[in-house]
Design an enzyme around this catalytic site. Structure first.
Site, PDB file in Angstrom:
ATOM      1  N   SER A  51       0.835  -1.197   0.000  1.00  0.00           N
ATOM      2  CA  SER A  51       0.000   0.000   0.000  1.00  0.00           C
ATOM      3  C   SER A  51       0.880   1.263   0.000  1.00  0.00           C
ATOM      4  O   SER A  51       1.666   1.452  -0.934  1.00  0.00           O
ATOM      5  CB  SER A  51      -0.969  -0.044   1.191  1.00  0.00           C
ATOM      6  N   HIS A 200      -7.372  -6.184   0.192  1.00  0.00           N
ATOM      7  CA  HIS A 200      -6.214  -5.284   0.233  1.00  0.00           C
ATOM      8  C   HIS A 200      -5.170  -5.731   1.250  1.00  0.00           C
ATOM      9  O   HIS A 200      -3.979  -5.546   1.048  1.00  0.00           O
ATOM     10  CB  HIS A 200      -6.694  -3.867   0.549  1.00  0.00           C
TER      11      HIS A 200
END
Length: 219
Positions: A51, A200
């Site tokens: 990320s 994610h």
């Protein structure tokens, strides 16, 4: 991974145990990483980032390609991402740390803004105690004020030609088909693998699958 590699787990500025700073963007986080490598005498490394950390290692690799042997980027593409953590930041800022008596109480208050237990547990890792009670390890004020910096795209002309692995959660929308030309343009020697049954937070949801892909790529 520790059986075969020496691992450095990096807290970026304004996170974890690293110093707080009013300056918070990828340019300074890249230099933080270079300073760490220089201090540890590490000339060439394998870099992994997820990320925001993925954007940091991408930026590092295009600026200092001679320092990166192989690059692994987890669930983030080089493109611009609009701010999408408003409810999380609103929830974190809503906690009155002077009044909270326990982590359970903090979790209950946070649940009004963040329904996912796993996400709350992850965020509450940054809650710690000092002599006056609970406090944040993260620099919540600066992160809230400068959250747009996290979404910045990689500079258009930047290229890293070394081996690069993008790992994407199959249930995540952070890396999409429309991103493939961008991956190719910035990282011509890239491969992309999707991790099944993962969103994610793929390394938390499917740790064994993620480690197997990493081992294969690094071999």
């Amino acid at each position: 991974m520790v059986e075969h590699y020496t691992l450095y787990l990096v807290d970026q500025r304004n996170h974890g145990d690293s110093p707080h700073s009013e300056e918070w963007n990828y340019a300074v986080m890249v230099e933080d990483l270079k300073e760490l490598l220089d201090a540890e005498g590490l000339d060439k490394v394998l870099l992994l980032g997820h990320s925001m950390g993925g954007k940091t290692v991408m930026n590092f690799a295009v600026k200092y390609p001679e320092r990166v042997e192989k690059l692994i980027v987890a669930d983030i593409a080089p493109r611009y991402y609009p701010v999408h953590h408003e409810s999380i930041l609103e929830g974190l800022n809503s906690l009155n740390l002077k009044e909270i008596k326990s982590r359970k109480e903090a979790d209950e208050q946070l649940a009004k803004y963040i329904p996912e237990l796993g996400v709350r547990q992850f965020l509450l890792k940054s809650l710690t105690r000092d002599s006056e009670g609970f406090t944040w390890k993260i620099n919540l004020k600066v992160i809230t004020e400068k959250i747009e910096n996290v979404g910045e795209a990689l500079a258009e002309s930047s290229i890293f030609e070394g081996p690069t692995l993008f790992l994407a959660g199959a249930n995540s929308n952070y890396i999409q088909q429309k991103d493939l030309p961008d991956l190719e343009a910035h990282f011509p020697n890239y491969e992309l693998e999707f991790i099944a049954n993962a969103g994610h937070w793929l390394h938390a949801e499917q740790p064994h699958a993620v480690v197997e892909e990493m081992r294969r790529f690094l071999r």
